[in-house]
Every structure is written in structure tokens, then in C-alpha cells.
Design a protein around this motif. Structure first.
Motif, PDB file in Angstrom:
ATOM      1  N   HIS A  64      22.260  -9.427 -14.197  1.00  0.00           N
ATOM      2  CA  HIS A  64      22.609  -8.050 -14.376  1.00  0.00           C
ATOM      3  C   HIS A  64      21.697  -6.813 -12.264  1.00  0.00           C
ATOM      4  O   HIS A  64      22.060  -6.235 -11.985  1.00  0.00           O
ATOM      5  CB  HIS A  64      23.230  -7.212 -14.981  1.00  0.00           C
ATOM      6  N   HIS A  83      28.077  -0.541 -14.609  1.00  0.00           N
ATOM      7  CA  HIS A  83      28.175  -1.199 -16.082  1.00  0.00           C
ATOM      8  C   HIS A  83      28.773  -2.335 -15.820  1.00  0.00           C
ATOM      9  O   HIS A  83      28.894  -3.065 -17.093  1.00  0.00           O
ATOM     10  CB  HIS A  83      28.160  -0.684 -17.227  1.00  0.00           C
ATOM     11  N   ALA A  91      28.883  -7.054 -19.856  1.00  0.00           N
ATOM     12  CA  ALA A  91      27.848  -7.514 -20.425  1.00  0.00           C
ATOM     13  C   ALA A  91      28.173  -7.902 -21.241  1.00  0.00           C
ATOM     14  O   ALA A  91      27.547  -9.080 -21.073  1.00  0.00           O
ATOM     15  CB  ALA A  91      26.913  -6.188 -21.305  1.00  0.00           C
ATOM     16  N   GLU A 108      24.785  -2.178 -23.401  1.00  0.00           N
ATOM     17  CA  GLU A 108      23.680  -1.580 -22.371  1.00  0.00           C
ATOM     18  C   GLU A 108      23.695  -0.632 -21.992  1.00  0.00           C
ATOM     19  O   GLU A 108      24.655  -0.089 -22.065  1.00  0.00           O
ATOM     20  CB  GLU A 108      24.715  -3.036 -21.205  1.00  0.00           C
ATOM     21  N   CYS A 109      22.084  -0.414 -21.370  1.00  0.00           N
ATOM     22  CA  CYS A 109      22.075   0.899 -20.630  1.00  0.00           C
ATOM     23  C   CYS A 109      21.270   0.090 -19.245  1.00  0.00           C
ATOM     24  O   CYS A 109      20.254  -1.007 -18.623  1.00  0.00           O
ATOM     25  CB  CYS A 109      20.805   1.501 -21.424  1.00  0.00           C
ATOM     26  N   THR A 165      17.491  -2.905 -16.819  1.00  0.00           N
ATOM     27  CA  THR A 165      18.835  -2.450 -17.798  1.00  0.00           C
ATOM     28  C   THR A 165      18.545  -3.549 -19.392  1.00  0.00           C
ATOM     29  O   THR A 165      17.084  -4.067 -19.391  1.00  0.00           O
ATOM     30  CB  THR A 165      19.156  -4.038 -17.225  1.00  0.00           C
ATOM     31  N   ASN A 167      19.817  -4.618 -22.561  1.00  0.00           N
ATOM     32  CA  ASN A 167      20.718  -5.210 -23.360  1.00  0.00           C
ATOM     33  C   ASN A 167      20.521  -5.720 -24.901  1.00  0.00           C
ATOM     34  O   ASN A 167      19.667  -5.631 -25.398  1.00  0.00           O
ATOM     35  CB  ASN A 167      21.492  -6.623 -22.932  1.00  0.00           C
TER      36      ASN A 167
END
Length: 173
Positions: A64, A83, A91, A108-109, A165, A167
């Protein structure tokens, strides 16, 4: 001197090389190891269990990061929501594509971070955790109780820009 005189020796060598490539493909950078530790410290400070690192989850996060970078993030991203992707939309789609299967949920961030003047790695990574903590939606993800595995990918863009990222995944009830 090592020589390959038969097919069995060649197969053994290829097997060893593939094993080395597999192990290295799940390898975290020093920055990723540190930020994952800081993330787990954050969870412990909030009376939650630390997450186990998962190499396949890292691959999805790396994928990602690269997708975002290759598609104009943060200033000219091709979609309205960073996102999302065009093909591996969520994600969870990326996690499945990278081999994480049988999970119940995921989150996810994302963070685009600039290193301030003379900021060391420790301060950079701790302020990344603080940035997620200061965002209500990201904080909620960081403090999920039912997650058990995760990973954070860091894509270094030049000397001072970082795309991160996180997860997280719930693999149990």
C-alpha cells in the motif's frame, strides 16, 4: 571450490536461495522494528496486549505504501480516500493478496510524515505514534482490543519524508 555436478545439488542450491529470499522479503527495516516496538509500548500503556509482528501483514502495508507513492499521494492521489485503491480496494483485499487469510477483521492507519530539522529517528517515530494518537479514528484503531497481529511499513522518500502504513488484524474470536 563448489561445483554443481548434478540436478540434486542444483535443486538444493535453488531451495536455499528461495528460502533466503523468502526470509528477507519479510524482513523489517530498523525503523520499522523501532516503530512497531513504540506502537506496542503505546498499547501496553493503555492496558492492552502487544501485537505479534506478522511478515505477510508487513507485505500488505509495504504494497500500500508503494501504491500510494506511485499514485501521487499525498498531494495528487488518484482517489478521494488514501485507504482505498482501484483494484485492491480495501486493506483486507491487500492482506488477502499478500497471504493473510482466515482473519475476522482488519484496520489500517496511514501517515505522511516530515522529519523536522535535526530530528532523530526516535523522535520521528514517537511523533508518528503521537500523530495517530491525536486523530480519533486512528486512535480507535490503535486501541482495538480484538486485534492480535500487525505490522508497520515505512517508505523513506528522500531524506526527510516518510510514508507509514500500520495494518492490524484480528485472527481469533
Amino acid at each position: 571450490m563448489f561445483s554443481l555436478t548434478n540436478k540434486n545439488q542444483m535443486k538444493k542450491l535453488l531451495t536455499i536461495l528461495l528460502l533466503i529470499l523468502t526470509i528477507s522479503s519479510y524482513g523489517q527495516s530498523e525503523l520499522e522494528i523501532k516503530i512497531f516496538k513504540y506502537f506496542n509500548d503505546y498499547r501496553i500503556e493503555h492496558n492492552l496486549k502487544p501485537l505479534k509482528f506478522d511478515g505477510k501483514v508487513l507485505l500488505a502495508a509495504e504494497y500500500h505504501n508503494n501504491y500510494l507513492n506511485n499514485n501521487g499521494y499525498p498531494y495528487n492521489y488518484i482517489l478521494d480516500n488514501p485507504h482505498r485503491e482501484k483494484e485492491l480496494v480495501y486493506a483486507s483485499d491487500r492482506l488477502k493478496k499478500c497471504g493473510t487469510v482466515g482473519f475476522l477483521s482488519s484496520a489500517e492507519c496511514i501517515l505522511y510524515k516530515f522529519r523536522t530539522f535535526k530530528q532523530n529517528d526516535t523522535d520521528l517515530l514517537k511523533t508518528a505514534i503521537e500523530s495517530w494518537d491525536n486523530s480519533p479514528s486512528h486512535k480507535r484503531i490503535m486501541l482495538l482490543e480484538n486485534i492480535d497481529i500487525g505490522a508497520i511499513s515505512i517508505l523513506v522518500l528522500g531524506d526527510d519524508y516518510f510514508l507509514m502504513t500500520l495494518n492490524v488484524v484480528n485472527t481469533h474470536n
